[in-house]
Design an enzyme around this catalytic site. Structure first.
Site, short mmCIF file in Angstrom:
data_model
loop_
_atom_site.label_atom_id
_atom_site.label_comp_id
_atom_site.label_asym_id
_atom_site.label_seq_id
_atom_site.Cartn_x
_atom_site.Cartn_y
_atom_site.Cartn_z
N GLY A 46 -1.66 -2.75 0.29
CA GLY A 46 -0.31 -2.34 0.63
C GLY A 46 0.69 -3.41 0.22
O GLY A 46 0.33 -4.59 0.11
N GLN A 51 8.44 -8.14 0.33
CA GLN A 51 7.46 -9.05 -0.25
C GLN A 51 7.72 -9.34 -1.72
O GLN A 51 7.13 -10.27 -2.29
CB GLN A 51 6.04 -8.47 -0.11
N CYS A 90 -2.69 -10.50 4.39
CA CYS A 90 -1.41 -10.11 3.79
C CYS A 90 -1.22 -10.88 2.49
O CYS A 90 -1.51 -12.08 2.43
CB CYS A 90 -0.27 -10.45 4.76
N LEU A 91 -0.72 -10.20 1.46
CA LEU A 91 -0.50 -10.86 0.17
C LEU A 91 0.53 -11.98 0.27
O LEU A 91 0.55 -12.88 -0.56
CB LEU A 91 -0.06 -9.83 -0.88
N HIS A 132 1.14 -2.19 9.40
CA HIS A 132 1.38 -3.52 8.81
C HIS A 132 2.60 -3.47 7.87
O HIS A 132 3.48 -4.33 7.94
CB HIS A 132 0.12 -3.95 8.04
N GLU A 133 2.64 -2.44 7.01
CA GLU A 133 3.72 -2.37 6.02
C GLU A 133 5.07 -2.04 6.67
O GLU A 133 6.10 -2.60 6.27
CB GLU A 133 3.39 -1.35 4.93
N HIS A 136 6.62 -5.06 8.10
CA HIS A 136 7.33 -5.88 7.10
C HIS A 136 8.81 -5.48 7.02
O HIS A 136 9.68 -6.32 6.82
CB HIS A 136 6.72 -5.70 5.71
ZN ZN Z 1 1.71 -7.86 4.46
#
Ligand code: ZN
Length: 155
Positions: A46, A51, A90-91, A132-133, A136
């Site tokens: 995701g 991000q 998480c990226l 999670h997304e 963000h």
């Molecule tokens: Zn993330």
């Protein structure tokens, strides 16, 4: 198409609330395409617009199930139930994992890339990914809400 740079924890852009998209045009569609490409290249499931430095309510995800790539503009979780705790990463927070409590099942409403209203109910990993997304988009990272944090290893 283009691979975008993923910003990392510590960047103030990750702590902001995102703006609702009021018009889905070719720029937004291009952004969705580039976000998906960036997510796949980074081997993530995701990616949210903040991000990649864009303060808009846009997320993409693909948890490897039958849904394939899901693109969401202005996603909003409208129903939630149950709870589950599992490992999450998480990226934007490389090599860090943590146990995060999430709702087991969520229903999300959003607009697709053509502005069509969609509704999706998910459990398990996809449910976790949606939460999670969408976090963000509110400036919340998983490390802000994790019950425990560890370096390097998913489990
Ligand atoms: Zn993330």
């Amino acid at each position: 198409m283009a691979i975008l740079e993923i910003v990392k924890a510590g960047d103030p852009g990750l702590k902001q609330e995102c703006e609702i998209v009021d018009k889905i045009d070719s720029k937004i569609r291009k952004l969705l395409t580039n976000m998906a490409e960036t997510m796949y290249k980074a081997d993530g499931v995701g990616l949210a617009a903040p991000q990649i430095g864009v303060n808009k309510c846009i997320v993409v995800m693909d948890v490897g199930d039958e849904n394939g790539l899901i693109e969401m503009v202005n996603p909003e979780i409208v129903e939630k139930e149950g709870s589950m705790i599992d490992s999450e990463g998480c990226l934007s927070v490389p090599n860090v994992f943590g146990d995060v409590e999430r709702f087991e099942k969520v229903t999300v409403e959003y607009l697709n890339r053509w502005g069509k209203k969609k509704r999706l109910t998910a459990t398990g990993l996809l449910s976790r990914c949606i939460q999670h997304e969408t976090d963000h988009l509110k400036g919340v990272l998983f490390i802000d809400i994790a019950k425990s944090i560890r370096q390097g290893d998913k489990h």
